[in-house]
Write an enzyme that holds these catalytic residues in place. Structure first.
Site, short mmCIF file in Angstrom:
data_model
loop_
_atom_site.label_atom_id
_atom_site.label_comp_id
_atom_site.label_asym_id
_atom_site.label_seq_id
_atom_site.Cartn_x
_atom_site.Cartn_y
_atom_site.Cartn_z
N ALA A 124 44.99 39.64 46.10
CA ALA A 124 45.31 40.67 45.12
C ALA A 124 44.24 41.76 45.20
O ALA A 124 43.21 41.58 45.84
CB ALA A 124 45.35 40.06 43.71
N LYS A 125 44.49 42.88 44.56
CA LYS A 125 43.49 43.95 44.53
C LYS A 125 43.85 44.92 43.42
O LYS A 125 45.01 45.04 43.04
CB LYS A 125 43.48 44.71 45.87
#
Length: 435
Positions: A124-125
């Protein structure tokens, strides 16, 4: 990789409607990397499209009241690329040039990185389009808290765990943790990593990414017969990652001969005083104006005489225009996505060994994993223990990637993708499609 798969460059992807096909950005680099690995996935290739689509994308408006009483709106993102192997994990960056394509690519590289070192996370980011240097501390706090509230429905200690990235730090994480905790009604230390040690952070976390860069660099240097003692190092970006890696290499007898960041480029053929330079960066905000070196032109940084080049700033820095000028025997990617696929091929043809981001800078997420485990058990480890476990994991993961590269005669990047994509797609296959 004897024959480059140039067909990969011309492969057309069903791009999502929200990206611009004329300028796909960093996501396009990632798609080319997936194309290069696909021929090596065997029966798992039927699931490969999974890797080309993020599972979930949240775009949020982040309104805050500025110190002068005006209301400002910022664009924020959280992308969960793949959650087949566990909860999402990945940093949050504050930068004026953040785009959705960039955050998508960074989330995908996190999926690969987590699988490559075999920590039980998906990728994720997050990011906010803002120049944090233009905000006061109070404005930054309000921005961070509002952003955390807006993405609150996605994050959680067993759902998605943010961490620091470009222009964010332990203080940012403390605000994020507090905001999430206030919204859920109980202190949840495990919702973010990279926190201050007093709030459930881990010893060794700040240096972890740089330490990982150093560890794989030493391993690779042994394999290609490059002595670290006396080796000349050039570093782009001298913050958390580049500064730590530079210091560890210098401590091991190497000479840091050139450094570049957003404030300038400097060099000293006899080796820079790394401790003094780190102090200068702390007090002045960058390497520009450092007394113990001469200033050089930004483009001359790439042709500096060195053995090891460490890009530890932003993506896309080594490209088809400057790759030809690089004199290093080895490039260790401290940053995410610093080398374009065209540059990758140029470096390969020149015989430069590239240690790719997806393994080289995975030290950060590895110690983030340790932090998260410590938070869940409320039992904390010593710094020696953490560093020893980090080094062991990085050495084993790098050794496995090196072997896959030799067996398949591919670059270390493709080899890392082979290891990681097989793990991700195997998990996807075993879990099946629900419902």
């Amino acid at each position: 990789m004897p024959a480059h798969d140039h067909s990969a460059h011309s492969m057309t992807h069903a791009l999502p409607s929200y990206l611009n096909p004329d300028d796909v950005g960093p996501w396009g680099t990632y798609l080319q990397q997936v194309d290069r690995v696909t021929p090596y996935l065997g029966s798992l290739a039927r699931w490969v499209e999974t890797l080309k689509r993020p599972k979930r994308i949240l775009i949020v408006d982040v309104p805050i009241e500025m110190d002068d009483g005006s209301i400002a709106h910022f664009e924020g993102y959280r992308v969960q690329h793949n959650l087949s192997r566990g909860p999402g994990k990945g940093g949050v960056r504050f930068h004026q040039d953040v785009t959705l394509s960039e955050v998508m690519a960074l989330s995908a590289w996190m999926s690969i990185k987590n699988a490559a070192v075999n920590v039980p996370y998906g990728g994720a980011k997050g990011g906010i389009r803002v120049d944090p240097r233009k905000l006061s501390k109070g404005e930054l706090e309000r921005l961070t808290r509002r952003y955390t509230s807006e993405i609150g429905l996605l994050i959680g200690p067993s759902k998605d765990i943010p961490a620091p990235d470009v222009n964010t730090n332990a203080q940012t994480m403390a605000w994020m943790m507090d905001t999430y905790s206030m919204n859920t009604g109980s202190t949840a230390t495990g919702v973010v990593t990279g926190k201050p040690v007093d709030l459930g952070g881990s010893l060794g976390r700040v240096e972890a990414t740089g330490r990982g860069v150093f560890t794989v660099g030493v391993e690779a240097a042994k394999l290609i017969g490059l002595p670290i003692d006396g080796a000349r190092i050039a570093v782009q970006g001298f913050g958390n990652v580049g500064g730590t890696a530079g210091k560890l290499f210098a401590d091991a007898g190497a000479k840091v001969v050139a450094v570049q960041d957003h404030t300038g480029s400097i060099s000293n053929a006899n080796g820079l005083d790394v401790a003094a330079l780190l102090e200068h960066v702390r007090s002045q905000g960058g390497v520009g104006g450092f007394a113990g070196a001469q200033a050089i032109e930004a483009e001359d940084f790439w042709s500096v005489d060195c053995d090891i080049l460490i890009p530890a700033a932003l993506e896309g820095q080594i490209n088809k225009d400057n790759a030809q000028r690089i004199k290093a025997k080895m490039v260790i990617e401290g940053a995410n996505g610093p080398t374009t696929p065209e540059a990758d091929d140029i470096l390969h043809d020149k015989g430069v060994l590239v240690l790719p981001d997806v393994i080289a800078n995975a030290g950060g997420v590895t110690v983030s994993y340790f932090e998260w485990v410590q938070d869940f058990s409320s039992f904390f480890w010593s710094e020696e223990e953490i560093n020893a476990r980090l080094v062991r994991i990085m050495q084993e993961a790098f050794g496995a990637v090196w072997q896959v590269a030799q067996e398949n005669k591919v670059s270390l990047r493709t080899a890392t993708f082979i290891v990681a994509c097989k793990r991700i797609l195997h998990a996807r296959e075993m879990r099946g499609l629900y419902p």
